[in-house]
Enzyme design. Structure first.
Site, mmCIF file in Angstrom:
data_model
loop_
_atom_site.group_PDB
_atom_site.id
_atom_site.type_symbol
_atom_site.label_atom_id
_atom_site.label_comp_id
_atom_site.label_asym_id
_atom_site.label_seq_id
_atom_site.Cartn_x
_atom_site.Cartn_y
_atom_site.Cartn_z
ATOM 1 N N HIS A 115 0.326 -6.920 -4.041
ATOM 2 C CA HIS A 115 0.363 -7.009 -5.500
ATOM 3 C C HIS A 115 0.299 -8.482 -5.889
ATOM 4 C CE1 HIS A 115 4.515 -7.768 -4.295
ATOM 5 N NE2 HIS A 115 4.594 -8.504 -5.398
ATOM 6 N N HIS B 175 -1.086 -15.079 -6.703
ATOM 7 C CA HIS B 175 -1.513 -14.877 -5.316
ATOM 8 C C HIS B 175 -1.091 -13.492 -4.849
ATOM 9 C CE1 HIS B 175 2.703 -16.026 -4.996
ATOM 10 N NE2 HIS B 175 2.712 -15.359 -3.846
#
Length: 179
Positions: free
Chosen positions: A37, A121
């Protein structure tokens, strides 16, 4: 007390492509692809009353239309003492607005400000006792990173059990972006 954070889920095909970067690195604890995620805002442990306020506040966030994002490279947090390998995301003005809007909303309900700079990220592995040279070799041997794009059309509020990270995560609420 739930441990909460907001994030973006990845399409399964992107999760699969990222999972091909796994393996062969001493000291790496690889994240399962189903737990990949992009964290928008880590909230932390909150009481149930605050969790309810957060659920409600996120319903009233800034109106943002769906937008594309691109994963463009591999990166590392902790240069001399690597602690995480990640897939980095190209700068995105709508992503920055979404994250900043959530930051403001969460502060209004009493969540302390996050003092860290937002670096979007996808964490691929948490590292412990991984030599920087071994990490550089792993990145070089994993081949050229082919950019991967997808359209963000929602974000989620996730919870996790108290652990060292990496899931499993539970979706507590889904928030579609404006259409």
């Amino acid at each position: 007390m739930p441990r909460l954070f907001t994030g973006l889920q990845l399409p399964p095909d992107i999760g699969f492509a990222l999972s091909l970067k796994r393996g062969g690195l001493h000291g790496a604890r690889w994240i399962s692809p189903e737990n990949y995620h992009i964290t928008l805002r880590f909230i932390g442990d909150v009481d149930h009353h605050t969790a309810d306020e957060i659920l409600d506040a996120l319903d009233h966030g800034p109106v943002i239309d769906p937008f594309p994002i691109t994963l463009s490279h591999l990166g590392v947090f902790g240069s001399n003492k690597p602690r995480a390998l990640y897939a980095g995301i190209e700068p995105s003005e709508p992503l920055a607005r979404l994250q900043a809007g959530q930051e403001r909303l969460l502060q209004r309900v009493g969540v302390p400000a996050d003092g860290r700079k937002f670096v979007p990220h996808v964490t691929l592995a948490r590292l412990r006792d991984t030599a920087a040279l071994d990490l550089a070799r792993h990145i070089a041997q994993s081949g050229q990173f082919m950019a991967m794009s997808f359209t963000v059309d929602r974000f989620v509020l996730l919870s996790s059990r108290e652990s060292v990270g990496g899931g499993p995560y539970i979706i507590e609420q889904d928030y579609p972006l404006a259409a």
